[in-house]
Structures are given as C-alpha cells and as structure tokens.
Design a protein around this motif. Structure first.
Motif, PDB file in Angstrom:
ATOM      1  N   ASP A  98      -5.637 -33.694  -1.671  1.00 53.37           N
ATOM      2  CA  ASP A  98      -6.348 -32.557  -2.241  1.00 53.37           C
ATOM      3  C   ASP A  98      -5.856 -31.243  -1.638  1.00 53.37           C
ATOM      4  OD1 ASP A  98      -8.804 -32.030  -4.067  1.00 53.37           O
ATOM      5  OD2 ASP A  98      -9.095 -30.721  -2.328  1.00 53.37           O
ATOM      6  N   ALA A  99      -5.625 -31.223  -0.339  1.00 54.94           N
ATOM      7  CA  ALA A  99      -5.120 -30.013   0.314  1.00 54.94           C
ATOM      8  C   ALA A  99      -3.728 -29.659  -0.206  1.00 54.94           C
ATOM      9  CB  ALA A  99      -5.086 -30.199   1.827  1.00 54.94           C
ATOM     10  N   ALA A 100      -2.887 -30.670  -0.407  1.00 55.60           N
ATOM     11  CA  ALA A 100      -1.548 -30.416  -0.944  1.00 55.60           C
ATOM     12  C   ALA A 100      -1.636 -29.800  -2.329  1.00 55.60           C
ATOM     13  CB  ALA A 100      -0.739 -31.711  -0.987  1.00 55.60           C
ATOM     14  N   ALA A 130       1.189 -43.044   3.603  1.00 54.68           N
ATOM     15  CA  ALA A 130       2.060 -43.176   4.774  1.00 54.68           C
ATOM     16  C   ALA A 130       1.758 -42.082   5.798  1.00 54.68           C
ATOM     17  CB  ALA A 130       3.530 -43.117   4.349  1.00 54.68           C
ATOM     18  N   LEU A 131       1.557 -40.866   5.339  1.00 52.34           N
ATOM     19  CA  LEU A 131       1.242 -39.773   6.257  1.00 52.34           C
ATOM     20  C   LEU A 131      -0.128 -39.997   6.905  1.00 52.34           C
ATOM     21  CD1 LEU A 131       1.874 -37.141   7.635  1.00 52.34           C
ATOM     22  CD2 LEU A 131       1.124 -35.937   5.563  1.00 52.34           C
ATOM     23  N   ALA A 132      -1.097 -40.473   6.150  1.00 48.21           N
ATOM     24  CA  ALA A 132      -2.416 -40.760   6.718  1.00 48.21           C
ATOM     25  C   ALA A 132      -2.305 -41.813   7.825  1.00 48.21           C
ATOM     26  CB  ALA A 132      -3.380 -41.234   5.627  1.00 48.21           C
ATOM     27  N   HIS A 190       2.907 -25.077  -4.455  1.00 46.58           N
ATOM     28  CA  HIS A 190       4.283 -24.757  -4.063  1.00 46.58           C
ATOM     29  C   HIS A 190       4.364 -23.468  -3.254  1.00 46.58           C
ATOM     30  CE1 HIS A 190       3.617 -22.508  -7.762  1.00 46.58           C
ATOM     31  NE2 HIS A 190       4.523 -21.678  -7.317  1.00 46.58           N
ATOM     32  N   HIS A 191       3.228 -22.850  -2.963  1.00 47.39           N
ATOM     33  CA  HIS A 191       3.205 -21.593  -2.222  1.00 47.39           C
ATOM     34  C   HIS A 191       3.554 -21.774  -0.751  1.00 47.39           C
ATOM     35  CE1 HIS A 191       1.501 -19.746  -5.751  1.00 47.39           C
ATOM     36  NE2 HIS A 191       0.536 -20.662  -5.761  1.00 47.39           N
ATOM     37  N   GLU A 245       1.347 -34.683  -0.568  1.00 48.23           N
ATOM     38  CA  GLU A 245       1.016 -35.000  -1.949  1.00 48.23           C
ATOM     39  C   GLU A 245       1.603 -36.324  -2.427  1.00 48.23           C
ATOM     40  OE1 GLU A 245       0.956 -32.908  -6.339  1.00 48.23           O
ATOM     41  OE2 GLU A 245       2.220 -32.046  -4.782  1.00 48.23           O
ATOM     42  N   HIS A 246       2.866 -36.596  -2.058  1.00 44.12           N
ATOM     43  CA  HIS A 246       3.565 -37.742  -2.640  1.00 44.12           C
ATOM     44  C   HIS A 246       3.694 -38.946  -1.709  1.00 44.12           C
ATOM     45  CE1 HIS A 246       4.447 -35.265  -6.064  1.00 44.12           C
ATOM     46  NE2 HIS A 246       4.985 -34.357  -5.280  1.00 44.12           N
TER      47      HIS A 246
END
Length: 93
Positions: free
Chosen positions: A42-44, A77-79, A49-50, A72-73
C-alpha cells in the motif's frame, strides 16, 4: 532525502503505517491492514513513481532503505527480509 515508511503493529493481524518526509509530521497514514506485506504494498502504491527509494522502519526502529518497486512487486520477499532483521535485533538485545 527518502520518505520514511513506519509500520506499527496494533494487534494480531492489524497494522498501521505512516509516511513522512524529513522531520515533518506524518503526511499519509493508513490503518487496519492485515500484515506488514500489505503495508509495504500500500505504501508503494501511495509513493508511486515519485520516489524510487524509501526508508522503512518498524515501530520506530530503522530497517534500511529499499526500492519502492521492490515494496510493490517483491512484497512478500521484502516482508520476510524485514522480519528476519527484526528477529536479529531482538536476539541481540
């Protein structure tokens, strides 16, 4: 300067996060998400793209800077990476 995404666990399966830039107060807040991964995604989306990179913290503990595209993608894995860092911090204290 990168935006900071701070995730907070309120209770089991209930997380809030906020986005701020610099020393400013929270500029964007989202409540009631079910996981850290949902907060990241959600944050992503909110950052879009800013901002190519965001600093991530968990309950005020800095966990590093990560690409918004990964938030986002490669969310799950990041979590897992962030949870592993948190476990290492807790084991060291």
């Amino acid at each position: 300067m990168h935006p900071n995404v701070d995730i907070k666990k309120i209770r089991e399966r209930y997380f809030n996060y906020s986005v701020s830039i610099g020393t400013a107060d929270d500029r964007y807040v989202r409540q009631g998400l079910r996981s850290i991964a949902e907060c990241l995604h959600d944050a992503a989306t909110a950052l879009g793209h800013h901002f190519p990179v965001a600093a991530i913290s968990y309950e005020g503990r800095a966990l590093g800077c990560y690409r918004v595209a990964s938030m986002e993608h490669k969310t799950v894995a990041l979590a897992h990476t962030l949870l592993a860092k948190l476990e290492r911090f807790e084991a060291a204290t």
